[in-house]
Design a protein around this motif. Structure first.
Motif, short mmCIF file in Angstrom:
data_model
loop_
_atom_site.label_atom_id
_atom_site.label_comp_id
_atom_site.label_asym_id
_atom_site.label_seq_id
_atom_site.Cartn_x
_atom_site.Cartn_y
_atom_site.Cartn_z
N ILE A 146 -89.84 -0.15 -14.90
CA ILE A 146 -90.62 0.12 -16.12
C ILE A 146 -90.19 1.47 -16.66
O ILE A 146 -90.26 2.49 -15.95
CB ILE A 146 -92.13 0.12 -15.83
CG1 ILE A 146 -92.54 -1.26 -15.29
CG2 ILE A 146 -92.92 0.45 -17.08
CD1 ILE A 146 -93.99 -1.32 -14.86
N ASP A 147 -89.76 1.49 -17.89
CA ASP A 147 -89.31 2.73 -18.53
C ASP A 147 -90.50 3.42 -19.17
O ASP A 147 -91.12 2.90 -20.09
CB ASP A 147 -88.24 2.41 -19.60
CG ASP A 147 -87.66 3.67 -20.20
OD1 ASP A 147 -87.92 4.76 -19.65
OD2 ASP A 147 -86.94 3.57 -21.22
N GLN A 148 -90.86 4.60 -18.64
CA GLN A 148 -91.98 5.36 -19.17
C GLN A 148 -91.53 6.55 -20.00
O GLN A 148 -92.33 7.44 -20.28
CB GLN A 148 -92.87 5.84 -18.01
CG GLN A 148 -93.53 4.69 -17.26
CD GLN A 148 -94.46 5.18 -16.18
OE1 GLN A 148 -94.48 6.37 -15.85
NE2 GLN A 148 -95.25 4.26 -15.62
N THR A 149 -90.29 6.61 -20.37
CA THR A 149 -89.78 7.71 -21.21
C THR A 149 -89.96 7.44 -22.69
O THR A 149 -89.56 8.25 -23.52
CB THR A 149 -88.29 7.94 -20.93
OG1 THR A 149 -87.57 6.75 -21.21
CG2 THR A 149 -88.08 8.32 -19.47
N GLU A 150 -90.54 6.26 -23.06
CA GLU A 150 -90.77 5.86 -24.45
C GLU A 150 -89.47 5.82 -25.26
O GLU A 150 -89.45 6.13 -26.44
CB GLU A 150 -91.76 6.81 -25.12
CG GLU A 150 -93.15 6.75 -24.52
CD GLU A 150 -94.15 7.57 -25.30
OE1 GLU A 150 -93.73 8.30 -26.22
OE2 GLU A 150 -95.36 7.47 -25.01
N THR A 151 -88.40 5.44 -24.58
CA THR A 151 -87.13 5.29 -25.29
C THR A 151 -87.19 4.17 -26.31
O THR A 151 -86.62 4.27 -27.41
CB THR A 151 -86.00 5.02 -24.29
OG1 THR A 151 -86.02 6.05 -23.28
CG2 THR A 151 -84.64 5.02 -24.97
N ASP A 152 -87.92 3.10 -25.97
CA ASP A 152 -88.02 1.97 -26.90
C ASP A 152 -88.76 2.38 -28.18
O ASP A 152 -88.40 1.97 -29.28
CB ASP A 152 -88.78 0.82 -26.23
CG ASP A 152 -88.00 0.25 -25.05
OD1 ASP A 152 -86.77 0.46 -25.02
OD2 ASP A 152 -88.62 -0.38 -24.18
#
Length: 506
Positions: free
Chosen positions: A246-252
């Protein structure tokens, strides 16, 4: 198709040149029909159609599908009896194919420009058309650098493969209109197979299929080699242990905002922008990013752009969800308005004023504004000032006043027109009067004028109840005083009698 979108004429001409190399009959028929269409438009004095058709002929000449003689004949016809419209069409046509004519027929182009020069000296045409001729001469000095004959991307056919049709403007020919009708083909399958071969040659699908087959064969070999060296993985598990990342860096989110921003900046008008944004695949729950980016892009402009207001209005009209999201954005923007500079603040206020006056945004969003000295700052007061001044400019003071007095919405404007405290009421009256909208506070003025009477009317029942209580207590105390008074009088009378008896004895 070319008539519907003349801006892509050079693309259609490039496609026609490719088809002409494989099927010259189609190229010749296309050229005949274009010439016939120009004749009809010229006889009817239909200027828009003439402009579109001459542009197509110019690009067909640039692609060497039509001969340069056709271009020179067309210019000669337009300049034979010059009018404002014919000269304008001739100037437009010369710009489109002037570079090509300078290469293949310099003398013919020189004769055309001499005719232009003569028309300019005669001075019988309009000033606007004369300026267009002077601009054409300036383009000639630049060798038509702004109007290239063929773009490098559309130079797809070699000169030795190109087939040029020598059809004149006055030639007689048939348009073969029977080809526009469908006929039963007894050898349909055979002809369809032949057409597939020609289609693949034109589009180059054979080479693509060969490359794809080679890649597939190579991929199968590599998969077999890799399969020998790897162990089998059970179904339902990933090779990396089945862990979901899960990507939590808010790249999306950053990528989505970048896409929205580039879409807004690259659009010519709000309709095109709305169409492009609706095609963007926005994950569920991220629709608010469109509202946020619209407000941010609007605030970054030097002056307020109507483009953003129309775009926000279009989204609110398309979906109720965006209307609710813009209402939330309005509340959030108002609470953080002190963070914006004056210019950004003005743009945001004008943006929401457009949404409100067009009824794209519900007026209930104004319920969060409390106009008093404690709950407002200098930034929020400037924001409210610009918002209502824009609404008054859009709607007019009369309609704005009627909207603010709407019985269905009136309860949502209690914060704007407070009646809880005379001090807050006086503050709201002074605020709207200072910004030139004092007419909105007529009811507040009446309320403030009658406030002392209302206060007295509220105090009267309280005083009456208190007076009744005090009278009852006084009556009780009076009765006790009377009883005490009687006893005191009796004791005083006895003492007087004793004194008199003593005096007599003496």
């Amino acid at each position: 198709a070319q008539m519907a979108s003349p801006g892509f004429t050079h693309v259609y001409a490039g496609l026609a040149s490719i088809v002409n190399t494989k099927m010259p009959e189609i190229g010749e028929l296309l050229l005949k029909r274009v010439i016939a269409q120009f004749r009809r438009a010229y006889r009817r004095n239909d200027k828009p159609v003439c402009m579109a058709v001459t542009k197509y002929i110019a690009h067909l000449a640039n692609q060497q599908v039509a001969h340069e003689i056709l271009a020179l004949q067309l210019l000669t016809l337009l300049l034979e009896k010059p009018t404002d419209d014919s000269v304008e069409v001739a100037v437009f046509f010369t710009k489109e194919c002037g570079q090509y004519l300078a290469q293949v027929s310099a003398q013919g182009l020189h004769a055309i420009f001499e005719r232009f020069r003569g028309i300019l000296h005669e001075g019988e045409i309009d000033k606007r058309t004369q300026y267009m001729i002077e601009g054409l001469f300036a383009d000639r000095k630049k060798e038509f650098s702004e109007f290239p004959a063929r773009l490098p991307e559309l130079d797809l056919v070699d000169e030795e493969n190109q087939i040029t049709h020598e059809i004149g403007l006055d030639d007689q020919f048939g348009l073969e209109e029977g080809l526009d009708l469908f006929h039963v083909d007894p050898e349909f399958m055979e002809n369809e197979a032949k057409y597939d071969i020609i289609r693949k040659e034109i589009l180059g699908e054979e080479s693509d299929e060969e490359e794809a087959s080679e890649k597939e064969s190579g991929g199968e070999d590599s998969e077999e080699e890799e399969g020998e060296g790897e162990e089998a993985v059970p179904d339902g598990q990933q090779a990396g242990g089945g862990m979901e990342i899960i990507d939590q860096t808010e790249t999306d989110v950053v990528n989505l905002r970048r896409t929205i921003y580039l879409t807004i900046m690259s659009s010519l008008d709000f309709e095109e922008c709305a169409h492009k944004l609706l095609k963007v695949k926005i994950p569920p729950g991220y629709e608010v990013e469109i509202c946020t980016m619209l407000v941010e892009c609007c605030s970054q402009e030097r002056t307020s752009q109507r483009f953003y207001g129309l775009l926000g209005q279009r989204f609110c009209m398309l979906n109720q969800q965006y209307q609710d999201l813009f209402a939330e954005t309005f509340q959030r923007q108002y609470t953080t308005i002190h963070r914006l500079e004056t210019n950004k603040l003005r743009n945001v206020a004008k943006f929401f004023a457009h949404l409100l006056h067009s009824d794209a945004l519900s007026w209930t969003c104004l319920a969060g504004i409390k106009l008093n000295e404690e709950d407002t700052t200098s930034s929020s007061r400037i924001y409210i000032k610009i918002l209502f001044q824009e609404l008054a400019e859009y709607m007019g003071l009369k309609k704005l006043n009627e909207r603010l007095k709407d019985p269905l919405l009136r309860e949502h404007f209690d914060g704007l027109f407070p009646r809880d405290n005379p001090r807050n009421t006086r503050f709201a009256i002074n605020f709207f009067t200072s910004i030139g909208l004092g007419a909105l506070t007529d009811e507040l003025r009446d309320f403030l004028k009658n406030a002392p009477k209302l206060i007295m009317a509220q105090k009267q029942p309280v005083e009456e109840s208190s007076s009744e209580e005090s009278s009852s207590s006084e009556s009780d105390s009076g009765s006790s005083d009377e009883s005490g008074g009687d006893s005191d009088s009796e004791s005083s009378s006895e003492s007087d009698r004793d004194r008199r008896n003593k005096r007599r004895r003496r």
